[in-house]
Write a protein that holds these residues in place. Structure first.
Motif, PDB file in Angstrom:
ATOM      1  N   GLY A 172       0.820  -1.320   0.112  1.00 57.10           N
ATOM      2  CA  GLY A 172       0.004  -0.034   0.096  1.00 57.10           C
ATOM      3  C   GLY A 172       0.819   1.219   0.072  1.00 57.10           C
ATOM      4  O   GLY A 172       0.519   2.380   0.477  1.00 57.10           O
ATOM      5  N   VAL A 173       1.933   1.249  -0.552  1.00 57.12           N
ATOM      6  CA  VAL A 173       2.992   2.263  -0.849  1.00 57.12           C
ATOM      7  C   VAL A 173       3.032   2.836  -2.041  1.00 57.12           C
ATOM      8  O   VAL A 173       3.556   2.164  -2.792  1.00 57.12           O
ATOM      9  CB  VAL A 173       4.219   1.963  -0.129  1.00 57.12           C
ATOM     10  N   SER A 198       5.562   0.709   6.858  1.00 55.44           N
ATOM     11  CA  SER A 198       4.160   0.088   6.498  1.00 55.44           C
ATOM     12  C   SER A 198       4.044  -1.671   7.092  1.00 55.44           C
ATOM     13  O   SER A 198       2.940  -1.576   7.329  1.00 55.44           O
ATOM     14  CB  SER A 198       4.184   0.022   5.003  1.00 55.44           C
ATOM     15  N   GLY A 234       4.906  -0.653  11.732  1.00 55.29           N
ATOM     16  CA  GLY A 234       4.824   0.600  12.234  1.00 55.29           C
ATOM     17  C   GLY A 234       5.893   1.443  13.155  1.00 55.29           C
ATOM     18  O   GLY A 234       5.642   1.955  13.942  1.00 55.29           O
ATOM     19  N   ASN A 293       2.728   9.324   0.902  1.00 54.66           N
ATOM     20  CA  ASN A 293       2.301   8.039   1.767  1.00 54.66           C
ATOM     21  C   ASN A 293       1.798   8.892   3.273  1.00 54.66           C
ATOM     22  O   ASN A 293       2.347   8.657   4.274  1.00 54.66           O
ATOM     23  CB  ASN A 293       3.151   7.010   2.086  1.00 54.66           C
ATOM     24  N   PRO A 294       0.627   9.488   3.093  1.00 51.73           N
ATOM     25  CA  PRO A 294       0.325  10.255   4.306  1.00 51.73           C
ATOM     26  C   PRO A 294       0.201   9.355   5.693  1.00 51.73           C
ATOM     27  O   PRO A 294      -0.036   9.657   6.727  1.00 51.73           O
ATOM     28  CB  PRO A 294      -0.817  10.932   3.965  1.00 51.73           C
ATOM     29  N   GLN A 295      -0.343   8.144   5.200  1.00 55.08           N
ATOM     30  CA  GLN A 295      -0.796   7.005   6.182  1.00 55.08           C
ATOM     31  C   GLN A 295       0.355   6.581   7.225  1.00 55.08           C
ATOM     32  O   GLN A 295       0.293   6.256   8.283  1.00 55.08           O
ATOM     33  CB  GLN A 295      -1.194   5.887   5.763  1.00 55.08           C
ATOM     34  N   ILE A 296       1.625   6.904   6.544  1.00 51.94           N
ATOM     35  CA  ILE A 296       2.989   6.602   7.625  1.00 51.94           C
ATOM     36  C   ILE A 296       3.785   7.938   7.379  1.00 51.94           C
ATOM     37  O   ILE A 296       4.720   7.796   8.059  1.00 51.94           O
ATOM     38  CB  ILE A 296       3.769   5.473   7.070  1.00 51.94           C
ATOM     39  N   ASN A 355       4.086  10.343   9.226  1.00 52.92           N
ATOM     40  CA  ASN A 355       4.456  10.789  10.456  1.00 52.92           C
ATOM     41  C   ASN A 355       5.338  10.192  11.231  1.00 52.92           C
ATOM     42  O   ASN A 355       6.173  10.603  11.966  1.00 52.92           O
ATOM     43  CB  ASN A 355       3.364  11.030  11.229  1.00 52.92           C
TER      44      ASN A 355
END
Length: 449
Positions: free
Chosen positions: A74-75, A136, A139, A162-165, A167
């Motif tokens: 998902g990257v 990814s 975590g 990849n805004p989901q990771i 941060n």
């Protein structure tokens, strides 16, 4: 690339891909990926029912990496022409090996175990593959460092895509050193550790790797590195079977990987309390042996190595730590067992079985226990008085079954046990504890510490 074990030319079994690797059970299905991603389809050819790509085509290898990261992780990812293109299954092996190191009980965590695992990627490159995979898959949080403008620009783009990771990943410019007092202290330490070298009578610094990039207040669970393996760009271009790109900054450094990893080892001495594990990939087995020696000379308490599956190319992993290792306890819950043992790893040569035995003797004497040392057998017989034994039983029985504690205390007339120390190999000791009271053999202690 699948999970089957292969044979080397010397007849020995080659290492398999890591069992937790997403591609351990089966290699990527090129035909399936081509049907799902039209941009990948032009690079796939089918012969005798088998789909393949041309690994000598940089565009093909880059597109394969892109669709694998997107489809399986998902990257979102991309790099410009010429930058080093990583292979996802092989880079995942490195991540999972570090996961194994961190999950073992050998080296205790620096900080609280409920915090996010934090890693430092030396030379993250434009591809930023290790932070993207670590974040990814597991975590983890990362600091990725580099020195070239293109690497820093595209690493940041890959993170921001990849805004989901995003941060979890910080990209740090290794050239942009602070002029604060913190930085000055770091440079002073670098001089002590010979990280600054005279050239034509003028002191010039080596390229920044960890010292000056890691802040004084920071701590990490590990660092990792895919170092420049080669001494020259001509040497880097010897493999004509594949095309994964790579700039001179990514592939080459004076002295090759041996010099680069030696620099990491030098920095690790100054930052020994800032990292739980220091690790690096190594391209040549001859260099691995030399680097292991350098790490031991630097005073590391533990050194670990592994071999990575890289298709037809061998790569190795080197890990070391300066933290005192925990005891590895080997015990059994079998009723009636009166002997328990554990291994002590990472001892320097001057700390052998005799020194450990004398330290144990000093400890028991300081605890007011009666002990008799037999240096010829490398053993100590220790006896607890009735009061000491009963106090120990009361402390051990935190939630006793009704009447059990009283029965134990009435049966105890002083506990006796023997501690023996054996040198298994240089740096490794076996410590064995044997209960001498046969009447208590049905109630073995859970461990001998």
């Amino acid at each position: 690339m699948g999970g089957g074990r292969k044979r080397r030319r010397d007849g020995k079994e080659a290492p398999v891909i890591h069992p937790r690797n997403r591609y351990a059970a089966a290699a990527p299905d090129f035909a399936m990926l081509a049907s799902l991603y039209p941009s990948f389809s032009p690079f796939v050819s089918v012969s005798r029912g088998r789909a393949s790509i041309d690994f000598t085509d940089f565009s093909a290898t880059r597109e394969l990496t892109r669709v694998l990261l997107l489809h399986d992780h998902g990257v979102n990812w991309w790099i410009p022409d010429g930058q080093l293109c990583p292979t996802v299954p092989n880079r995942s092996n490195y991540i999972h090996w570090i996961e194994d190191l961190l999950s073992s009980d050998l080296i205790p965590p620096i900080s609280s175990s409920n915090k996010t695992v934090r890693g430092f990627d030396i030379g993250t490159g434009a591809n930023c593959i290790y932070p993207l995979l670590g974040a990814s898959l597991l975590g983890w949080s990362f600091v990725g460092s580099d020195v070239t403008d293109v690497a820093l620009e595209w690493a940041k783009k890959n993170v921001e895509s990849n805004p989901q990771i995003a941060n979890l990943i910080e990209i740090r410019n290794a050239k942009k050193l602070s002029c604060s007092s913190e930085s000055e202290a770091v440079v002073g330490e670098a001089v002590k550790q010979n990280a600054l070298e005279p050239v034509d009578g003028v002191v010039k610094s080596k390229p920044p790797i960890l010292l000056g990039i890691v802040k004084d207040s920071e701590s990490f669970d590990f660092c990792m590195c895919n170092p420049p393996f080669f001494k020259s760009i001509e040497e880097a271009g010897l493999n004509k079977k594949t095309s994964y790109g790579g700039t001179a900054e990514e592939m080459v450094c004076p002295g090759g990987e041996q010099a680069f990893i030696t620099h990491i080892i030098e920095d690790s001495v100054s930052l020994k309390n800032s990292f739980r594990w220091f690790t690096s990939m190594v391209g040549r087995k001859a260099n691995l042996k030399l680097l292991v020696s350098k790490v031991r000379e630097a005073g590391a308490s533990v050194v670990k190595t592994t071999e990575f599956v890289q298709g037809e190319t061998a790569r190795w992993g080197l890990a070391w730590s300066f933290i005192v290792p925990r005891k590895m306890i080997i015990s059994s819950s079998t009723q009636g067992k009166v002997s328990h043992s554990f291994m002590l790893y990472g001892f320097r040569r001057e700390y052998g079985a005799f020194q450990v035995l004398k330290s144990a003797e000093t400890f028991f004497h300081a605890s007011n226990l009666s002990c008799k040392t037999d240096t010829s057998l490398f053993s100590i017989d220790v006896t607890l008085s009735d009061e000491q034994a009963q106090a120990a039983m009361l402390h051990h029985e935190s939630d006793p079954v009704e009447g059990s504690s009283a029965k134990l205390q009435s049966a105890v007339t002083g506990i006796s046990f023997r501690i023996s120390v054996f040198e298994q190999m240089p740096g490794t000791l076996l410590v064995k504890g044997s209960l001498l009271n046969k009447a208590l053999s049905g109630n073995p202690c859970s461990s001998c510490e």
